[in-house]
Write a protein that holds these residues in place. Structure first.
Motif, PDB file in Angstrom:
ATOM      1  N   LEU A  71      49.942  30.110  44.754  1.00 37.97           N
ATOM      2  CA  LEU A  71      49.013  30.929  45.327  1.00 37.97           C
ATOM      3  C   LEU A  71      47.794  31.550  44.219  1.00 37.97           C
ATOM      4  O   LEU A  71      48.588  31.950  43.136  1.00 37.97           O
ATOM      5  CB  LEU A  71      49.264  31.928  46.222  1.00 37.97           C
ATOM      6  N   ASP A  72      46.740  31.611  44.467  1.00 39.63           N
ATOM      7  CA  ASP A  72      45.713  31.988  43.537  1.00 39.63           C
ATOM      8  C   ASP A  72      45.841  33.579  43.608  1.00 39.63           C
ATOM      9  O   ASP A  72      45.382  34.151  44.366  1.00 39.63           O
ATOM     10  CB  ASP A  72      44.188  31.500  43.838  1.00 39.63           C
ATOM     11  N   PRO A  73      46.274  34.051  42.367  1.00 39.48           N
ATOM     12  CA  PRO A  73      46.488  35.676  42.535  1.00 39.48           C
ATOM     13  C   PRO A  73      44.985  36.287  42.570  1.00 39.48           C
ATOM     14  O   PRO A  73      45.013  37.546  42.851  1.00 39.48           O
ATOM     15  CB  PRO A  73      47.294  35.751  41.069  1.00 39.48           C
ATOM     16  N   ARG A  74      43.976  35.633  42.253  1.00 40.15           N
ATOM     17  CA  ARG A  74      42.745  36.126  42.223  1.00 40.15           C
ATOM     18  C   ARG A  74      41.834  36.195  43.750  1.00 40.15           C
ATOM     19  O   ARG A  74      41.079  36.931  43.782  1.00 40.15           O
ATOM     20  CB  ARG A  74      41.720  35.730  41.328  1.00 40.15           C
ATOM     21  N   ARG A  75      42.595  35.458  44.489  1.00 36.89           N
ATOM     22  CA  ARG A  75      42.001  35.330  46.046  1.00 36.89           C
ATOM     23  C   ARG A  75      43.080  35.961  46.814  1.00 36.89           C
ATOM     24  O   ARG A  75      44.285  36.244  46.680  1.00 36.89           O
ATOM     25  CB  ARG A  75      41.926  33.847  46.196  1.00 36.89           C
ATOM     26  N   PRO A  76      42.536  36.478  48.053  1.00 33.40           N
ATOM     27  CA  PRO A  76      43.398  36.844  49.181  1.00 33.40           C
ATOM     28  C   PRO A  76      44.535  36.066  49.610  1.00 33.40           C
ATOM     29  O   PRO A  76      44.420  34.975  49.498  1.00 33.40           O
ATOM     30  CB  PRO A  76      42.423  37.225  50.280  1.00 33.40           C
ATOM     31  N   LEU A  77      45.414  36.696  49.981  1.00 31.26           N
ATOM     32  CA  LEU A  77      46.746  35.821  50.336  1.00 31.26           C
ATOM     33  C   LEU A  77      46.251  35.069  51.688  1.00 31.26           C
ATOM     34  O   LEU A  77      45.348  35.293  52.424  1.00 31.26           O
ATOM     35  CB  LEU A  77      47.884  36.566  50.719  1.00 31.26           C
ATOM     36  N   PRO A  78      47.123  34.151  52.142  1.00 26.16           N
ATOM     37  CA  PRO A  78      46.634  33.318  53.177  1.00 26.16           C
ATOM     38  C   PRO A  78      46.552  34.047  54.505  1.00 26.16           C
ATOM     39  O   PRO A  78      47.373  34.877  54.688  1.00 26.16           O
ATOM     40  CB  PRO A  78      47.906  32.345  53.229  1.00 26.16           C
ATOM     41  N   SER A  79      45.488  33.998  55.267  1.00 26.58           N
ATOM     42  CA  SER A  79      45.576  34.642  56.658  1.00 26.58           C
ATOM     43  C   SER A  79      45.571  33.317  57.746  1.00 26.58           C
ATOM     44  O   SER A  79      45.116  32.514  57.572  1.00 26.58           O
ATOM     45  CB  SER A  79      44.226  35.375  56.584  1.00 26.58           C
ATOM     46  N   MET A  80      46.410  33.941  58.853  1.00 26.66           N
ATOM     47  CA  MET A  80      46.367  32.869  59.878  1.00 26.66           C
ATOM     48  C   MET A  80      45.429  32.936  60.799  1.00 26.66           C
ATOM     49  O   MET A  80      44.607  34.140  61.026  1.00 26.66           O
ATOM     50  CB  MET A  80      47.961  32.926  60.471  1.00 26.66           C
ATOM     51  N   ARG A  81      45.061  31.925  61.615  1.00 21.59           N
ATOM     52  CA  ARG A  81      44.151  31.996  62.574  1.00 21.59           C
ATOM     53  C   ARG A  81      44.455  32.868  63.580  1.00 21.59           C
ATOM     54  O   ARG A  81      45.553  32.852  64.034  1.00 21.59           O
ATOM     55  CB  ARG A  81      44.089  30.534  63.160  1.00 21.59           C
ATOM     56  N   PRO A  82      43.822  33.491  64.246  1.00 28.57           N
ATOM     57  CA  PRO A  82      43.990  34.613  65.422  1.00 28.57           C
ATOM     58  C   PRO A  82      44.144  34.080  66.767  1.00 28.57           C
ATOM     59  O   PRO A  82      43.454  34.317  67.523  1.00 28.57           O
ATOM     60  CB  PRO A  82      43.106  35.863  65.282  1.00 28.57           C
ATOM     61  N   THR A  83      45.279  33.107  66.686  1.00 27.69           N
ATOM     62  CA  THR A  83      45.448  32.915  67.980  1.00 27.69           C
ATOM     63  C   THR A  83      46.966  33.100  68.545  1.00 27.69           C
ATOM     64  O   THR A  83      47.789  33.370  67.758  1.00 27.69           O
ATOM     65  CB  THR A  83      45.563  31.006  67.926  1.00 27.69           C
ATOM     66  N   LEU A  84      47.199  33.027  69.956  1.00 27.16           N
ATOM     67  CA  LEU A  84      48.318  33.339  70.521  1.00 27.16           C
ATOM     68  C   LEU A  84      49.437  32.292  70.152  1.00 27.16           C
ATOM     69  O   LEU A  84      50.704  32.656  70.004  1.00 27.16           O
ATOM     70  CB  LEU A  84      48.447  33.697  71.783  1.00 27.16           C
ATOM     71  N   ILE A  85      49.260  31.099  70.214  1.00 22.55           N
ATOM     72  CA  ILE A  85      50.223  30.009  70.535  1.00 22.55           C
ATOM     73  C   ILE A  85      50.213  29.122  68.999  1.00 22.55           C
ATOM     74  O   ILE A  85      51.380  28.722  68.564  1.00 22.55           O
ATOM     75  CB  ILE A  85      49.986  29.172  71.566  1.00 22.55           C
ATOM     76  N   HIS A  86      49.005  28.883  68.532  1.00 27.84           N
ATOM     77  CA  HIS A  86      49.121  27.787  67.303  1.00 27.84           C
ATOM     78  C   HIS A  86      49.027  28.780  66.052  1.00 27.84           C
ATOM     79  O   HIS A  86      47.933  29.475  65.809  1.00 27.84           O
ATOM     80  CB  HIS A  86      47.972  26.843  67.616  1.00 27.84           C
ATOM     81  N   ARG A  87      49.777  28.482  65.127  1.00 32.80           N
ATOM     82  CA  ARG A  87      49.822  29.049  63.688  1.00 32.80           C
ATOM     83  C   ARG A  87      49.471  27.986  62.800  1.00 32.80           C
ATOM     84  O   ARG A  87      49.898  26.784  62.581  1.00 32.80           O
ATOM     85  CB  ARG A  87      51.197  29.611  63.359  1.00 32.80           C
ATOM     86  N   SER A  88      48.004  28.172  62.151  1.00 34.85           N
ATOM     87  CA  SER A  88      47.525  27.586  61.064  1.00 34.85           C
ATOM     88  C   SER A  88      47.004  28.522  60.223  1.00 34.85           C
ATOM     89  O   SER A  88      46.077  29.389  60.766  1.00 34.85           O
ATOM     90  CB  SER A  88      46.776  26.336  61.626  1.00 34.85           C
ATOM     91  N   PRO A  89      46.867  28.280  58.703  1.00 35.06           N
ATOM     92  CA  PRO A  89      46.140  29.096  58.223  1.00 35.06           C
ATOM     93  C   PRO A  89      44.514  29.080  58.195  1.00 35.06           C
ATOM     94  O   PRO A  89      44.355  27.897  58.106  1.00 35.06           O
ATOM     95  CB  PRO A  89      46.417  28.609  56.434  1.00 35.06           C
ATOM     96  N   GLU A  90      43.771  30.248  57.947  1.00 37.43           N
ATOM     97  CA  GLU A  90      42.657  30.235  58.031  1.00 37.43           C
ATOM     98  C   GLU A  90      42.165  29.799  56.635  1.00 37.43           C
ATOM     99  O   GLU A  90      40.956  29.178  56.374  1.00 37.43           O
ATOM    100  CB  GLU A  90      41.692  31.526  58.561  1.00 37.43           C
ATOM    101  N   THR A  91      42.712  30.187  55.548  1.00 37.81           N
ATOM    102  CA  THR A  91      42.476  30.198  54.249  1.00 37.81           C
ATOM    103  C   THR A  91      43.524  29.872  53.523  1.00 37.81           C
ATOM    104  O   THR A  91      44.663  30.582  53.865  1.00 37.81           O
ATOM    105  CB  THR A  91      41.758  31.541  53.707  1.00 37.81           C
ATOM    106  N   LEU A  92      43.657  29.379  52.542  1.00 42.40           N
ATOM    107  CA  LEU A  92      44.661  29.011  51.677  1.00 42.40           C
ATOM    108  C   LEU A  92      44.288  28.621  50.215  1.00 42.40           C
ATOM    109  O   LEU A  92      43.955  27.380  50.032  1.00 42.40           O
ATOM    110  CB  LEU A  92      45.804  27.903  52.224  1.00 42.40           C
ATOM    111  N   HIS A  93      44.269  29.535  49.555  1.00 40.50           N
ATOM    112  CA  HIS A  93      43.619  29.477  47.993  1.00 40.50           C
ATOM    113  C   HIS A  93      44.865  29.218  47.018  1.00 40.50           C
ATOM    114  O   HIS A  93      45.668  30.024  46.954  1.00 40.50           O
ATOM    115  CB  HIS A  93      42.797  30.885  47.652  1.00 40.50           C
TER     116      HIS A  93
END
Length: 147
Positions: free
Chosen positions: A122-144
């Motif tokens: 993970l890029d330490p200069r960037r935010p940690l991965p955030s997940m899409r705000p959905t109730l059922i499906h999990r996938s990252p919005e960002t992954l640096h």
């Protein structure tokens, strides 16, 4: 896997753990957390009476974190013995028809990345991965990442 550097390095040093890593990734944070169903008749679930036509969220992924089913269930560990089957892809007649493809894709991805990019992190200069705000499906919005 990249949030636990020790696990990533372990996988890179021992490719025989890829199959176990695939199963642990699926158990620990499955892409589909549950699904909605509609009751076809009056039913009692967990002591709650529901009429026919009630919408129910079946959050089956929570079983993958059940301490009665998986020791240290909240710990990600690619060396975890597969003593209990996880429910990441459902079960029985409700199992995912694409589970073999999903496993194969994840296996190939881990095999390739651990061999070609063992320094991936993970890029330490960037935010940690955030997940899409959905109730059922999990996938990252960002992954640096970086390597």
């Amino acid at each position: 896997m990249l949030t636990d550097r020790e696990q990533w390095l372990l996988l890179c040093s021992d490719p025989t753990l890829i199959a176990a890593a695939v199963e642990e990734c699926a158990r620990f944070d499955t892409a589909i957390q549950g699904f909605r169903r509609v009751t076809t008749r009056p039913v009692t679930l967990g002591g709650t009476k529901l009429p026919a036509g009630a919408t129910v969220l079946v959050a089956y992924a929570s079983a993958n974190r059940d301490e009665h089913r998986h020791a240290r269930a909240d710990r990600f560990d690619i060396r975890r013995p597969v003593e209990r089957r996880h429910l990441a892809f459902g079960h029985g007649p409700h199992s995912c028809p694409g589970s073999r493809l999903a496993r194969a894709q994840l296996h190939l991805t881990l095999e390739l990345f651990s061999h070609v990019l063992p320094g991936l992190r993970l890029d330490p200069r960037r935010p940690l991965p955030s997940m899409r705000p959905t109730l059922i499906h999990r996938s990252p919005e960002t992954l640096h990442v970086t390597w």
